[in-house]
Design an enzyme around this catalytic site. Structure first.
Site, PDB file in Angstrom:
ATOM      1  N   LYS A  57      -1.998  -1.554  -3.992  1.00  0.00           N
ATOM      2  CA  LYS A  57      -2.883  -0.401  -3.973  1.00  0.00           C
ATOM      3  C   LYS A  57      -2.072   0.883  -4.039  1.00  0.00           C
ATOM      4  CE  LYS A  57      -5.848   1.825  -0.682  1.00  0.00           C
ATOM      5  NZ  LYS A  57      -6.298   1.849   0.668  1.00  0.00           N
ATOM      6  N   LYS A 110       0.867  -1.178   0.000  1.00  0.00           N
ATOM      7  CA  LYS A 110       0.000   0.000   0.000  1.00  0.00           C
ATOM      8  C   LYS A 110       0.902   1.226   0.000  1.00  0.00           C
ATOM      9  CE  LYS A 110      -3.591   2.415   2.517  1.00  0.00           C
ATOM     10  NZ  LYS A 110      -4.546   2.371   3.611  1.00  0.00           N
TER      11      LYS A 110
HETATM   12  C1  PBG Z   1      -7.431   3.229   5.398  1.00  0.00           C
HETATM   13  C2  PBG Z   1      -7.645   3.166   3.948  1.00  0.00           C
HETATM   14  C3  PBG Z   1      -7.449   4.156   2.972  1.00  0.00           C
HETATM   15  C4  PBG Z   1      -7.897   3.625   1.778  1.00  0.00           C
HETATM   16  C5  PBG Z   1      -8.304   2.329   2.026  1.00  0.00           C
HETATM   17  N1  PBG Z   1      -8.126   2.043   3.371  1.00  0.00           N
HETATM   18  C6  PBG Z   1      -7.003   5.565   3.092  1.00  0.00           C
HETATM   19  C7  PBG Z   1      -5.650   5.917   3.450  1.00  0.00           C
HETATM   20  O1  PBG Z   1      -4.764   5.081   3.654  1.00  0.00           O
HETATM   21  O2  PBG Z   1      -5.456   7.126   3.570  1.00  0.00           O
HETATM   22  C8  PBG Z   1      -7.943   4.346   0.456  1.00  0.00           C
HETATM   23  C9  PBG Z   1      -8.928   3.811  -0.510  1.00  0.00           C
HETATM   24  C10 PBG Z   1      -9.248   4.702  -1.651  1.00  0.00           C
HETATM   25  O3  PBG Z   1      -8.612   5.743  -1.895  1.00  0.00           O
HETATM   26  O4  PBG Z   1     -10.197   4.348  -2.357  1.00  0.00           O
HETATM   27  N2  PBG Z   1      -6.151   3.240   5.848  1.00  0.00           N
END
Ligand code: PBG
Length: 328
Positions: free
Chosen positions: A248, A195
């Site tokens: 992601k 991520k």
């Molecule tokens: C929570 C989380 C996030 C997303 C998914 N889980 C936000 C972040 O890390 O700031 C982002 C998903 C999206 O942008 O569609 N940590």
């Protein structure tokens, strides 16, 4: 053999010919619809930066899943927007929290739908970070305990899978151990392994009201410049007991999806994130792009890169578009 013996256009001459040799399949079975579930009654609140997406209270979410299921989508990923936030994200692991209640309601109304829960603290902390703050920093090991508690309470509410998105070190192992100890050894972990600290989460943070109050997430999410590190993350998560590894965002990281798939052979998921959705919606809204064609092309590209399934805000619409295309 080269031209003129070889003419690759021969197999492109008609739709059925093209479909005979198509390498990548995209169907509703590969798509997961994210849902924002909010505390309150009869709430349907549009998210301004994500046209077509709303924050839904529990009964509205149940109604929405009826529609999503009718379109052919069989899995949802839930994010909770709690009634109140605090320093230690209490509502994240409250058995009567918004997500726990939503999971129970959804599984009761739609036992056949796969309900996945996002396991993270950022929607529940007053400061908006994904863990507990100590000396101005997100404390990794203190956070692990709370994440494991959160996962247990989701599994206790009957979630089909948990998806930790916090990027703390060791969280998959901590969650796996705790799940196993408490009788949930059958609940899979879909780990957000690679991520990235991405600007493409902007619209999500508006939707989930989870923008960090100070600093950013670069101290725990990955540097967009790194791909080898994504493989290390994925391998570590698998060693700790992850069942699926996720990359992601998706489109700017197709190479990472491909490399993680090649290196691990494990089931790979990709998250086509909020910013990716909003870009297409905005351009389509201006009449600059054909929304349907651009969205389906994006999703097939993510599958081609190596993702088994895709979390996408287009899931419900894409399922309807694919069904229509199949009838043509
Ligand atoms: C929570 C989380 C996030 C997303 C998914 N889980 C936000 C972040 O890390 O700031 C982002 C998903 C999206 O942008 O569609 N940590």
């Amino acid at each position: 053999m080269a031209f003129p013996e070889t003419r690759l256009r021969r197999l492109r001459r008609s739709k059925p010919l093209r479909e005979l040799v198509r390498e990548t399949e995209l169907s509703a079975a590969h798509l997961v619809q994210p849902l924002f579930v909010t505390a309150g009654e009869s709430v349907r609140e549009p998210v301004a930066s994500m046209p077509g997406i709303e924050r839904l209270s529990i009964s509205e979410a149940v109604a929405e899943v009826t529609e999503i299921a009718a379109a052919g989508i069989r899995a949802v990923l839930l994010f909770g927007i709690p009634a109140s936030k605090d320093e230690v994200a209490s509502e994240a692991y409250d058995d009567e929290g918004v997500i726990q209640m939503a999971v129970r309601a959804l599984k009761e109304a739609h036992p056949e739908i796969v309900v996945v829960t996002d396991v993270c603290l950022c929607e529940y902390t007053s400061h908006g970070h994904c863990g507990v703050i100590r000396s101005g920093e997100v404390d990794n090991d203190l956070t692990l305990e709370l994440l494991a508690k959160t996962a247990i309470s989701h599994a206790g509410a009957d979630a089909d899978a948990v998806a930790p998105s916090d990027m703390m070190d060791g969280r998959v192992g901590a969650i796996r151990r705790q799940l196993d100890e408490e009788g949930h050894s059958g609940v899979p972990i879909i780990a957000y392994s690679a991520k990235y600290a991405s600007a493409f989460y902007g619209p999500f943070r508006e939707a989930a009201d989870s923008t960090p109050e100070f600093g950013d997430r670069r101290g725990y999410q990955m540097d967009p410049a790194n791909a080898e590190e994504a493989i290390r993350e994925a391998r570590l998560d698998l060693e700790e007991g992850a069942d699926v590894v996720m990359v992601k965002p998706a489109l700017p990281y197709l190479d990472v999806i491909h490399r993680v798939k090649q290196a691990t052979g494990a089931p790979v998921a990709a998250y086509h994130v909020s910013g990716e959705y909003s870009m297409l919606k905005a351009a389509a809204g201006e009449g600059w792009l054909d929304e349907r064609a651009a969205a389906l092309e994006s999703l097939v590209a993510i599958r081609r890169a190596g993702a088994e399934f895709i979390v996408t805000y287009f899931a419900k619409d894409a399922a309807a578009w694919l069904a229509e295309e199949a009838r043509r």
